[in-house]
Design a protein around this motif. Sequence first.
Motif, PDB file in Angstrom:
ATOM      1  N   ALA A 111     -47.647 -33.428  -3.950  1.00 18.71           N
ATOM      2  CA  ALA A 111     -47.030 -34.576  -3.282  1.00 18.71           C
ATOM      3  C   ALA A 111     -46.719 -34.247  -1.824  1.00 18.71           C
ATOM      4  N   ARG A 112     -46.192 -33.029  -1.576  1.00 14.16           N
ATOM      5  CA  ARG A 112     -45.903 -32.632  -0.186  1.00 14.16           C
ATOM      6  C   ARG A 112     -47.180 -32.524   0.637  1.00 14.16           C
ATOM      7  N   LEU A 113     -48.230 -31.956   0.065  1.00 15.16           N
ATOM      8  CA  LEU A 113     -49.508 -31.837   0.764  1.00 15.16           C
ATOM      9  C   LEU A 113     -50.086 -33.210   1.096  1.00 15.16           C
ATOM     10  N   GLU A 114     -49.983 -34.138   0.150  1.00 14.19           N
ATOM     11  CA  GLU A 114     -50.477 -35.491   0.397  1.00 14.19           C
ATOM     12  C   GLU A 114     -49.679 -36.177   1.492  1.00 14.19           C
ATOM     13  N   GLU A 115     -48.363 -35.953   1.513  1.00  7.10           N
ATOM     14  CA  GLU A 115     -47.528 -36.530   2.578  1.00  7.10           C
ATOM     15  C   GLU A 115     -47.915 -35.934   3.927  1.00  7.10           C
ATOM     16  N   ASP A 116     -48.097 -34.619   3.973  1.00  5.88           N
ATOM     17  CA  ASP A 116     -48.495 -33.958   5.218  1.00  5.88           C
ATOM     18  C   ASP A 116     -49.835 -34.465   5.704  1.00  5.88           C
ATOM     19  N   ARG A 117     -50.772 -34.640   4.799  1.00  6.64           N
ATOM     20  CA  ARG A 117     -52.114 -35.115   5.154  1.00  6.64           C
ATOM     21  C   ARG A 117     -52.052 -36.536   5.659  1.00  6.64           C
ATOM     22  N   ALA A 118     -51.244 -37.380   4.995  1.00  9.36           N
ATOM     23  CA  ALA A 118     -51.111 -38.776   5.403  1.00  9.36           C
ATOM     24  C   ALA A 118     -50.468 -38.895   6.776  1.00  9.36           C
ATOM     25  N   SER A 119     -49.453 -38.079   7.043  1.00  5.05           N
ATOM     26  CA  SER A 119     -48.777 -38.155   8.336  1.00  5.05           C
ATOM     27  C   SER A 119     -49.674 -37.609   9.454  1.00  5.05           C
ATOM     28  N   ALA A 120     -50.512 -36.614   9.158  1.00  5.50           N
ATOM     29  CA  ALA A 120     -51.429 -36.055  10.147  1.00  5.50           C
ATOM     30  C   ALA A 120     -52.549 -37.031  10.464  1.00  5.50           C
ATOM     31  N   ALA A 121     -52.895 -37.879   9.517  1.00  4.03           N
ATOM     32  CA  ALA A 121     -54.004 -38.825   9.715  1.00  4.03           C
ATOM     33  C   ALA A 121     -53.549 -40.168  10.252  1.00  4.03           C
TER      34      ALA A 121
END
Length: 126
Positions: A111-121
């Motif tokens: 979940a944290r990785l997906e949040e990080d990826r979403a915020s970076a994109a």
Amino acid sequence: MDSKPEKPNAKEIAAKFRNDIADGVYGPGARLPGAQGYAKKLGVALMTVQHAYRQLAEDGLVIGRQGSGTYVIDPAKGEPTAQQAAASIRDLQTELTHVTSQLQELSDRVARLEEDRASAASPGDK
């Protein structure tokens, strides 16, 4: 503040007896406390204790004898004792708790990785 202790549910009562059987408190052929008296002692409904005893019977640890009580099984020669079976169940429950905890940690990481990826994109961050 006067707080009353929580009344155990059937699952908790069964777990207590499962541990007692695994620890040798109740050996082969031992009679568990009468359901009615034990329910009164715990302040729970008779059905709660009966359900706990039924769970233990389904686990293959005890047998109910109509009008006589609930007894720890006395296995046939070569079969595991109720103590061995209860210890195995307890070990499986401990392992399941550990695996469940690890799965939750992995889920949190994803979940944290997906949040990080979403915020970076996200285009607003450029």
